[in-house]
Design an enzyme around this catalytic site. Structure first.
Site: not given
Length: 276
Positions: A112, A114-116
């Site tokens: 999503t 917000s990932c990373g």
């Protein structure tokens, strides 16, 4: 190939009056990325430019750096139990000598926005894996040129006109010319598609370019810009604190709230000139 848009019947209310009509929606479907037949990641995306998306994702993770690192990209036949092809599974072949992705990169969940990477570990990881430095890039851009980019980006968003539901990422040259535009339900996917197109076209590193995005500037988008050698990222909305931290540490110019004749320059203001 999957469709970019689809139609659904909705109840529309305008000025208190209800009516039924067909509405055009942006399609969202999962895409699994495999490397050498091994599943690596799943992302929710708008179908289209899938090979660019896969290549751009791997470039952002530091797996590939040039077109020569990739021997081929294909849709996987037999993706369904009956041997059919969903066009939702893409396999990337790496050239001999290119290391396979580290096992820690495997993501058995949907990505999503917000990932990373997160926190100091993320900053350290980008600094140690980025092949090209953007800090020494001599790009200079006038304020008048910058303020014209959102309109150029918007004018090129053909699918957004039909759905109102897609993010866009546009790569611009130093003279404000649009080099590449991609749309997707995920802002990170739109950027991956731009970077993947550049990688497959032999354009990396993207020195002397500006990446313009339609939403906010997250840490992940700054990460992707740095990994592609892009010296300037501009967004119509706000950056996050970690995005500013990474931009400052990497030497990337980060511009937010680029709307009308105004903007906020968070890092790298020496690249912004008052001239056109």
């Amino acid at each position: 190939m999957g469709r970019v848009t689809t139609r659904r019947r909705v109840l529309r209310v305008r000025d208190g009056g209800p009516s039924h009509r067909a509405d055009t929606l942006a399609v969202e479907e999962p895409m699994e990325i495999r490397v050498g037949g091994r599943p690596l990641s799943v992302t929710m995306r708008t179908p289209g430019d899938d090979f660019d998306l896969a290549a751009g994702f791997l470039a952002g993770e530091g797996v590939v750096h040039t077109a020569a690192d990739v021997t081929g990209i294909r849709y996987c036949a037999g993706a369904t139990s009956d041997g059919g092809n969903t066009y939702n599974v893409v396999d990337v072949g790496l050239a001999p000598g290119v290391p396979a992705p580290d096992a820690t990169l495997e993501r058995n969940f949907s990505i999503t926005s917000s990932c990373g990477l997160c926190g100091k570990a993320g900053l350290d990881a980008v600094r140690t894996t980025a092949r090209w430095s953007v800090a020494e890039d001599p790009l200079r851009v006038g304020t008048a040129l910058l303020t014209g980019l959102p309109d150029k980006l918007r004018a090129a968003q053909r699918v957004f006109d039909a759905t109102g539901g897609l993010h866009a990422a546009g790569l611009f040259g130093p003279g404000g010319e649009l080099l590449c535009l991609r749309e997707d339900v995920g802002r990170h996917n739109a950027v991956d598609k731009v970077v993947g197109h550049a990688l497959r076209s032999g354009m990396l590193p993207l020195r002397g370019t500006v990446l313009m995005v339609s939403g906010r500037a997250s840490f992940e988008l700054v990460q992707k810009a740095v990994m592609a050698g892009i010296p300037m990222l501009a967004a119509v909305s706000a950056p996050s604190s970690l995005a500013v931290d990474l931009a400052a540490e990497s030497g990337l110019t980060l511009v937010g709230f680029l709307r009308g004749a105004s903007m906020n320059v968070y890092t790298g203001e020496d690249r912004i000139t008052p001239e056109p």
